[in-house]
Design a protein around this motif. Sequence first.
Motif, PDB file in Angstrom:
ATOM      1  N   SER A   1       4.202  -5.532  -1.696  1.00 48.47           N
ATOM      2  CA  SER A   1       5.084  -6.180  -2.576  1.00 48.47           C
ATOM      3  C   SER A   1       5.437  -5.312  -3.638  1.00 48.47           C
ATOM      4  CB  SER A   1       4.287  -7.599  -3.111  1.00 48.47           C
ATOM      5  OG  SER A   1       4.051  -8.367  -1.997  1.00 48.47           O
ATOM      6  N   LEU A   2       4.687  -4.806  -4.489  1.00 45.44           N
ATOM      7  CA  LEU A   2       4.995  -3.892  -5.641  1.00 45.44           C
ATOM      8  C   LEU A   2       5.884  -2.713  -5.184  1.00 45.44           C
ATOM      9  CD1 LEU A   2       1.590  -4.199  -7.671  1.00 45.44           C
ATOM     10  CD2 LEU A   2       3.596  -5.314  -8.030  1.00 45.44           C
ATOM     11  N   ALA A   3       5.737  -2.140  -4.238  1.00 43.39           N
ATOM     12  CA  ALA A   3       6.515  -1.171  -3.538  1.00 43.39           C
ATOM     13  C   ALA A   3       7.953  -1.524  -3.375  1.00 43.39           C
ATOM     14  CB  ALA A   3       5.815  -0.554  -2.524  1.00 43.39           C
ATOM     15  N   CYS A   4       7.856  -2.633  -2.429  1.00 47.81           N
ATOM     16  CA  CYS A   4       9.315  -3.300  -2.140  1.00 47.81           C
ATOM     17  C   CYS A   4       9.954  -3.693  -3.372  1.00 47.81           C
ATOM     18  CB  CYS A   4       9.065  -4.215  -1.152  1.00 47.81           C
ATOM     19  SG  CYS A   4       8.471  -3.727   0.450  1.00 47.81           S
ATOM     20  N   GLY A   5       9.323  -4.266  -4.275  1.00 47.07           N
ATOM     21  CA  GLY A   5       9.944  -4.976  -5.456  1.00 47.07           C
ATOM     22  C   GLY A   5      10.465  -3.773  -6.167  1.00 47.07           C
ATOM     23  N   GLY A   6       9.760  -2.848  -6.327  1.00 49.33           N
ATOM     24  CA  GLY A   6      10.160  -1.553  -7.376  1.00 49.33           C
ATOM     25  C   GLY A   6      11.321  -0.933  -6.695  1.00 49.33           C
ATOM     26  N   LEU A   7      11.339  -0.756  -5.380  1.00 45.85           N
ATOM     27  CA  LEU A   7      12.634  -0.356  -4.494  1.00 45.85           C
ATOM     28  C   LEU A   7      13.639  -1.016  -4.598  1.00 45.85           C
ATOM     29  CD1 LEU A   7      13.443   2.184  -2.812  1.00 45.85           C
ATOM     30  CD2 LEU A   7      12.504   0.624  -0.893  1.00 45.85           C
ATOM     31  N   VAL A   8      13.403  -2.328  -4.385  1.00 47.76           N
ATOM     32  CA  VAL A   8      14.682  -3.159  -4.562  1.00 47.76           C
ATOM     33  C   VAL A   8      15.282  -3.159  -6.213  1.00 47.76           C
ATOM     34  CG1 VAL A   8      15.377  -5.684  -4.887  1.00 47.76           C
ATOM     35  CG2 VAL A   8      13.893  -5.037  -3.042  1.00 47.76           C
ATOM     36  N   LEU A   9      14.479  -3.113  -7.086  1.00 51.98           N
ATOM     37  CA  LEU A   9      14.899  -2.885  -8.712  1.00 51.98           C
ATOM     38  C   LEU A   9      15.806  -1.541  -8.690  1.00 51.98           C
ATOM     39  CD1 LEU A   9      11.965  -4.280 -10.640  1.00 51.98           C
ATOM     40  CD2 LEU A   9      14.420  -5.601 -10.221  1.00 51.98           C
TER      41      LEU A   9
ATOM     42  N   CYS B   1      10.750 -16.981  -3.323  1.00 48.09           N
ATOM     43  CA  CYS B   1      11.823 -15.803  -4.160  1.00 48.09           C
ATOM     44  C   CYS B   1      12.090 -14.986  -3.282  1.00 48.09           C
ATOM     45  CB  CYS B   1      10.854 -15.400  -5.349  1.00 48.09           C
ATOM     46  SG  CYS B   1      10.477 -16.622  -6.695  1.00 48.09           S
ATOM     47  N   THR B   2      11.289 -13.987  -2.485  1.00 45.97           N
ATOM     48  CA  THR B   2      11.944 -12.912  -1.984  1.00 45.97           C
ATOM     49  C   THR B   2      12.815 -13.457  -0.607  1.00 45.97           C
ATOM     50  OG1 THR B   2       9.809 -13.135  -0.404  1.00 45.97           O
ATOM     51  CG2 THR B   2       9.940 -11.498  -2.276  1.00 45.97           C
ATOM     52  N   GLY B   3      12.477 -14.698   0.023  1.00 44.37           N
ATOM     53  CA  GLY B   3      13.315 -15.241   0.693  1.00 44.37           C
ATOM     54  C   GLY B   3      14.686 -15.447   0.380  1.00 44.37           C
TER      55      GLY B   3
ATOM     56  N   ALA C   1       3.916 -12.736  -9.462  1.00 45.23           N
ATOM     57  CA  ALA C   1       3.080 -13.776  -8.485  1.00 45.23           C
ATOM     58  C   ALA C   1       2.031 -12.784  -7.723  1.00 45.23           C
ATOM     59  CB  ALA C   1       3.732 -14.492  -7.821  1.00 45.23           C
ATOM     60  N   ALA C   2       2.417 -11.437  -7.174  1.00 46.29           N
ATOM     61  CA  ALA C   2       1.484 -10.873  -6.521  1.00 46.29           C
ATOM     62  C   ALA C   2       0.387 -10.326  -7.177  1.00 46.29           C
ATOM     63  CB  ALA C   2       2.518  -9.671  -6.031  1.00 46.29           C
TER      64      ALA C   2
ATOM     65  N   MET D   1      16.595  -3.467   3.314  1.00 45.54           N
ATOM     66  CA  MET D   1      15.664  -3.285   4.236  1.00 45.54           C
ATOM     67  C   MET D   1      14.374  -3.664   3.294  1.00 45.54           C
ATOM     68  SD  MET D   1      16.643  -2.547   7.231  1.00 45.54           S
ATOM     69  CE  MET D   1      15.308  -1.926   7.992  1.00 45.54           C
ATOM     70  N   ALA D   2      14.365  -3.256   2.108  1.00 45.12           N
ATOM     71  CA  ALA D   2      13.084  -3.540   1.409  1.00 45.12           C
ATOM     72  C   ALA D   2      12.898  -4.807   1.268  1.00 45.12           C
ATOM     73  CB  ALA D   2      12.965  -2.623   0.181  1.00 45.12           C
ATOM     74  N   LEU D   3      13.916  -5.852   1.216  1.00 44.34           N
ATOM     75  CA  LEU D   3      13.747  -7.084   0.856  1.00 44.34           C
ATOM     76  C   LEU D   3      13.260  -7.705   2.464  1.00 44.34           C
ATOM     77  CD1 LEU D   3      16.795  -8.260  -1.039  1.00 44.34           C
ATOM     78  CD2 LEU D   3      14.330  -8.551  -1.686  1.00 44.34           C
ATOM     79  N   ALA D   4      13.634  -7.259   3.544  1.00 44.45           N
ATOM     80  CA  ALA D   4      13.397  -7.658   4.849  1.00 44.45           C
ATOM     81  C   ALA D   4      12.029  -7.438   4.901  1.00 44.45           C
ATOM     82  CB  ALA D   4      14.178  -7.151   5.748  1.00 44.45           C
ATOM     83  N   LEU D   5      11.450  -6.115   4.740  1.00 39.49           N
ATOM     84  CA  LEU D   5       9.976  -5.922   4.997  1.00 39.49           C
ATOM     85  C   LEU D   5       9.241  -6.589   4.024  1.00 39.49           C
ATOM     86  CD1 LEU D   5       7.910  -3.879   5.816  1.00 39.49           C
ATOM     87  CD2 LEU D   5       8.301  -2.363   3.971  1.00 39.49           C
ATOM     88  N   TRP D   6       9.537  -6.780   2.826  1.00 39.31           N
ATOM     89  CA  TRP D   6       8.744  -7.655   1.942  1.00 39.31           C
ATOM     90  C   TRP D   6       8.675  -9.148   2.390  1.00 39.31           C
ATOM     91  CZ3 TRP D   6      10.501  -8.035  -4.050  1.00 39.31           C
ATOM     92  CH2 TRP D   6       9.456  -8.600  -4.705  1.00 39.31           C
ATOM     93  N   TRP D   7       9.653  -9.521   2.774  1.00 42.98           N
ATOM     94  CA  TRP D   7       9.669 -11.006   3.043  1.00 42.98           C
ATOM     95  C   TRP D   7       8.973 -11.249   4.482  1.00 42.98           C
ATOM     96  CZ3 TRP D   7      11.568 -13.940   7.181  1.00 42.98           C
ATOM     97  CH2 TRP D   7      11.528 -15.584   6.931  1.00 42.98           C
ATOM     98  N   GLY D   8       9.191 -10.228   5.430  1.00 39.72           N
ATOM     99  CA  GLY D   8       8.550 -10.201   6.669  1.00 39.72           C
ATOM    100  C   GLY D   8       6.958 -10.172   6.618  1.00 39.72           C
ATOM    101  N   SER D   9       6.570  -9.062   5.783  1.00 35.09           N
ATOM    102  CA  SER D   9       5.113  -8.889   5.589  1.00 35.09           C
ATOM    103  C   SER D   9       4.534 -10.041   5.064  1.00 35.09           C
ATOM    104  CB  SER D   9       4.755  -7.692   4.849  1.00 35.09           C
ATOM    105  OG  SER D   9       5.229  -7.590   3.333  1.00 35.09           O
ATOM    106  N   LEU D  10       4.898 -10.760   3.966  1.00 35.93           N
ATOM    107  CA  LEU D  10       4.540 -11.796   3.572  1.00 35.93           C
ATOM    108  C   LEU D  10       4.381 -12.898   4.639  1.00 35.93           C
ATOM    109  CD1 LEU D  10       6.304 -12.179   0.237  1.00 35.93           C
ATOM    110  CD2 LEU D  10       3.997 -11.744   0.340  1.00 35.93           C
ATOM    111  N   SER D  11       5.503 -13.214   5.343  1.00 35.92           N
ATOM    112  CA  SER D  11       5.547 -14.040   6.427  1.00 35.92           C
ATOM    113  C   SER D  11       4.487 -13.846   7.605  1.00 35.92           C
ATOM    114  CB  SER D  11       6.928 -14.271   7.079  1.00 35.92           C
ATOM    115  OG  SER D  11       7.836 -14.443   6.143  1.00 35.92           O
ATOM    116  N   ALA D  12       4.363 -12.722   7.935  1.00 37.84           N
ATOM    117  CA  ALA D  12       3.521 -12.268   8.937  1.00 37.84           C
ATOM    118  C   ALA D  12       2.229 -12.484   8.738  1.00 37.84           C
ATOM    119  CB  ALA D  12       3.659 -10.757   9.385  1.00 37.84           C
TER     120      ALA D  12
END
Length: 131
Positions: free
Chosen positions: A46-54, A117-119, A82-83, A1-12
Amino acid sequence: MALALWWGSLSAIAGFVVPMLFAHLPTPAMAGNLAGRLFGAQTWVSLACGGLVLLVMRSNADNPSVRWSFSAIGLVAISMLAALLVEFGVAPRILAREDLKLWHTVGSALYALQWLCTGLLLWRAARQPQA
């Protein structure tokens, strides 16, 4: 879910919200100011989602059906870096109006790198069998 939120928010943000700002706000300066704030907020998402993914990767490290490799960890790290570079390296130069074309190009390239990368991470995660 965190990956989807991350990629989706970047896209939006890059695909819909910022172009709409420039299309509908009275001046490009107003749109740019608001876009900068949105990109700043995106950094923290991005940092929150990346941390959660890790954290999820670490908690699933013993599960043989979930195969996160060092390359996946590297993609998360590259995306988070990058962020941070956009927020603390590029954005201040854009705000200072230093060589705007160069820094917009660098910022766009770093944002695109993060999106790619997130995609790729999302695609890889979707292909893994569920435990």
